[in-house]
Design an enzyme around this catalytic site. Structure first.
Site, mmCIF file in Angstrom:
data_model
loop_
_atom_site.group_PDB
_atom_site.id
_atom_site.type_symbol
_atom_site.label_atom_id
_atom_site.label_comp_id
_atom_site.label_asym_id
_atom_site.label_seq_id
_atom_site.Cartn_x
_atom_site.Cartn_y
_atom_site.Cartn_z
ATOM 1 N N PHE A 201 -14.388 -4.283 1.832
ATOM 2 C CA PHE A 201 -15.484 -3.366 1.467
ATOM 3 C C PHE A 201 -15.589 -3.199 -0.051
ATOM 4 O O PHE A 201 -16.693 -3.114 -0.593
ATOM 5 C CB PHE A 201 -15.284 -2.005 2.135
ATOM 6 C CG PHE A 201 -15.087 -2.087 3.617
ATOM 7 C CD1 PHE A 201 -15.930 -2.875 4.403
ATOM 8 C CD2 PHE A 201 -14.053 -1.416 4.247
ATOM 9 C CE1 PHE A 201 -15.750 -2.965 5.772
ATOM 10 C CE2 PHE A 201 -13.863 -1.502 5.618
ATOM 11 C CZ PHE A 201 -14.708 -2.282 6.383
ATOM 12 N N ARG B 144 -1.643 -4.755 3.987
ATOM 13 C CA ARG B 144 -1.384 -3.779 5.047
ATOM 14 C C ARG B 144 0.053 -3.852 5.546
ATOM 15 O O ARG B 144 0.684 -2.834 5.796
ATOM 16 C CB ARG B 144 -2.328 -4.046 6.223
ATOM 17 C CG ARG B 144 -2.003 -3.197 7.429
ATOM 18 C CD ARG B 144 -2.874 -3.523 8.635
ATOM 19 N NE ARG B 144 -2.475 -2.682 9.768
ATOM 20 C CZ ARG B 144 -2.248 -3.141 10.993
ATOM 21 N NH1 ARG B 144 -2.414 -4.417 11.266
ATOM 22 N NH2 ARG B 144 -1.882 -2.321 11.958
ATOM 23 N N GLU C 36 -19.243 3.400 0.233
ATOM 24 C CA GLU C 36 -18.486 2.763 -0.841
ATOM 25 C C GLU C 36 -19.298 2.600 -2.118
ATOM 26 O O GLU C 36 -18.767 2.711 -3.225
ATOM 27 C CB GLU C 36 -17.962 1.393 -0.381
ATOM 28 C CG GLU C 36 -16.943 1.457 0.751
ATOM 29 C CD GLU C 36 -17.567 1.668 2.129
ATOM 30 O OE1 GLU C 36 -18.815 1.593 2.250
ATOM 31 O OE2 GLU C 36 -16.810 1.908 3.085
ATOM 32 N N ARG D 275 0.831 -1.211 0.000
ATOM 33 C CA ARG D 275 0.000 0.000 0.000
ATOM 34 C C ARG D 275 0.865 1.259 0.000
ATOM 35 O O ARG D 275 0.464 2.295 -0.545
ATOM 36 C CB ARG D 275 -0.964 0.002 1.195
ATOM 37 C CG ARG D 275 -0.285 -0.032 2.536
ATOM 38 C CD ARG D 275 -1.299 -0.015 3.686
ATOM 39 N NE ARG D 275 -0.645 -0.346 4.951
ATOM 40 C CZ ARG D 275 -0.916 0.261 6.100
ATOM 41 N NH1 ARG D 275 -1.832 1.198 6.167
ATOM 42 N NH2 ARG D 275 -0.298 -0.102 7.201
#
Lengths: 312, 275
Positions: A78, A162, A53, A5
């Site tokens: 999501f 992450r 979203e 990321r």
């Protein structure tokens, strides 16, 4: 060691400087997805959708229809879950040029627990026509992949992580959508891996070599379209495959590889991944060990698949 | 403000469009009659008076955009596009047939003049916000129009989009709400109450107008008012009659998703003065 990321956030800023058509949308997670870097430099081209979203994906579709190149980020759970139907109807069905870059994929989300760990996003996105699905191994590959998808015309789902991951692609390597890379030659079996599991496969191959097993390592940064030629070549030349992914064994890389070899060149396959279960809270390292996503587990899977291959 | 001649011309256009909508639905043997007819007068004013568009150049960069969020009213949109000249009127007969560019719900990749893909209710307004934002980023004068159904605003995404449009002050966006009061299962307010509509959108930060959705002049005035509004998006609530223009279809939820039979078609055409 860098999180994918982070590589994404940095590359997005470079893209923003190079291409005024690039716009970025986020759903109140820009600090985590690293799109905040883009937002800081290009506030006029950054749209925070708030915690909404579905609308974010719809706005991205409209921006793409209007000629912009939207990168849309939120957590993988999501993006692929909450906004699935918007991705299907508003992006994929019309083949719009929207890049869904979903961070916090898989169990290495860690402490937030199973509600936030997507173990099925690759399967969901792979099933949608027109979608390209990517899962880079490390920071440098992510940077190259972000550039490749910006140049590609059409909808893309890219899964990032992450936690910090080891570098696999130390040398600058261009990312070609749909092409995998053979990172280590081998004759006895092939590890076919994606995302952070590629580094584990390289480590497992080292261990296996000490025991006289010669393992090939094929990394697939693209889950769809799958590099069918490279997978079938591995099946033909090594006669046994071990897939590994930070994802359910259902429908993701393991599923895709099994489909291809079953039709094209049947050989024994061992799938390493989550065995149709959700994740839970813990550190990333603890969870990888708990769910068997380690080099040691890959070594055992390799030994099993070699035995299967040798069965009369 | 329309002059008398414009009103006459648009009234005649709307009559022709209704004829074509009924014919194509009858030929297709399936499709949504009631909501196509209720929305038709607003569409007539948009396509033949208000919007800047060029059927000979559908991708003209400075065009106004139209999003049919209530995508099941596709027959009304297709009739407008054909009459405007995007494709031959003859194509209308192919609605919903295998291989036709006229899909059951609007498809931007198949039909000239269709801007996005809609039909899964609740998604069009978000796309319209995106189109309007793109025009603003590019410094274009183009406006985006979006037609919503009243049952459709039961979808939560509509309110996410309503929030975003106001938050970003998207004043080049004008939504029209076809308030015909009926959805498939019956009266909207019995299935799931959506009223009061005006106060809801006002509270979300929109400029809200309400008109008789079959009064061409009132629609044109409201569209002009919307274009003059700065700093916020506009919603025009158009009070309409489901099945408008064919007395035996009017106010009937049962004709939401049912095409006219051969007998109903000939009676309807007779009523519309079409021989």
């Amino acid at each position: 060691m860098i999180a994918t990321r982070d590589a994404y956030g940095q590359t997005l800023v470079e893209l923003g400087r190079e291409n005024p058509s690039v716009v970025v949308l986020d759903a109140d997670l820009s600090g985590s997805t690293k799109t905040a870097l883009f937002a800081k430099e290009f506030p006029q081209r950054f749209f925070n959708a708030g915690i909404a979203e579905a609308n974010m994906l719809g706005m991205a579709a409209g921006l793409a229809a209007g000629g912009q190149i939207p990168f849309v980020s939120t957590f993988a759970v999501f993006a692929s879950g909450r906004a699935f139907e918007q991705i299907r109807q508003s992006l994929a069905y019309p083949r719009l040029n929207v890049k869904v870059v979903a961070t916090h994929g898989g169990i290495t989300v860690g402490e937030d627990g199973g509600s936030h760990q997507s173990v099925e996003d690759l399967a969901i996105m792979r099933a949608v026509p027109n979608m390209v699905v990517l899962c880079p191994a490390d920071g440098p590959e992510t940077a190259a992949a972000v550039r490749a998808v910006a140049a590609y015309e059409g909808p893309v789902y890219m899964r990032l992580g992450r936690s910090k991951v080891p570098t696999v692609f130390a040398e600058p390597t261009p990312f070609v959508i749909g092409k995998g890379s053979c990172l280590r030659p081998g004759r006895d079996l092939t590890f076919v891996t994606t995302g952070l599991m590629t580094a584990q496969a390289l480590a497992a191959a080292e261990i296996l070599a000490e025991g006289g097993i010669d393992a090939r390592v094929v990394h697939l940064g693209t889950i769809k379209p799958l590099d069918v030629d490279l997978v079938l070549q591995a099946a033909r030349e090594t006669g046994a495959l071990v897939t590994a992914e930070e994802h359910s064994v259902i429908g993701g890389l393991g599923g895709a590889v099994c489909e291809v070899v079953a039709e094209g060149y049947p050989v024994p396959v061992e799938r390493v991944g989550l065995r149709d279960v959700f994740g839970q809270s813990g550190t990333a390292e603890e969870l990888l060990a708990y769910y068997g996503l380690t080099a040691a587990e890959l070594v055992e899977a390799a030994q099993r698949v070699v035995r299967k291959k040798q069965m009369p | 403000m329309l002059d008398e001649l414009q009103v006459q011309e648009l009234t005649e256009k709307a009559r022709q469009l209704r004829v074509d909508v009924l014919k194509m639905l009858n030929a297709a043997r399936s499709g949504h009659t009631g909501g196509s007819l209720s929305a038709l007068d607003a569409l007539t004013v948009l396509f033949f008076h208000q919007m800047r568009h060029d059927p000979s150049n559908p991708q003209w960069a400075d065009r106004d955009h139209f999003v049919l969020s209530k995508g099941h009213a596709a027959p009304a949109l297709y009739a407008c596009l054909a009459h405007a000249g995007y494709f031959p009127l003859d194509d209308l007969k192919t609605l919903r047939r295998l291989g036709s560019h006229l899909q059951g719900h609007p498809d931007m990749r198949k039909t000239p003049g269709v801007e996005v893909c809609t039909g899964s209710l609740g998604q069009g307004l978000s796309q319209a916000v995106g189109l309007a934002l793109a025009a603003r980023l590019q410094g274009r004068a183009s406006r985006t129009y979006c037609l919503l159904g009243d049952g459709e605003v039961q979808e939560g995404q509509i309110w996410e989009a309503a929030m975003a449009a106001a938050h970003y002050g998207v004043d080049n966006l004008c939504a029209l709400l076809d308030w015909n009061g009926l959805q498939i299962d019956g009266e909207v307010d019995k299935v799931m109450r959506v009223t009061p509509l005006g106060p809801k959108f006002l509270a979300f930060g929109w400029h809200v107008l309400e008109v008789d959705g079959h009064d061409l002049n009132a629609i044109a005035r409201a569209l002009a008012d919307a274009a003059a509004c700065t700093g916020k998006p506009t919603l025009i609530i158009a009070r309409t009659v489901k099945g408008k223009g064919v007395p035996f279809f009017e106010h009937k939820a049962s004709y939401h998703g049912v095409p006219p039979s051969d007998d109903e078609l000939s009676r309807a055409l007779e009523h519309l003065g079409h021989s």
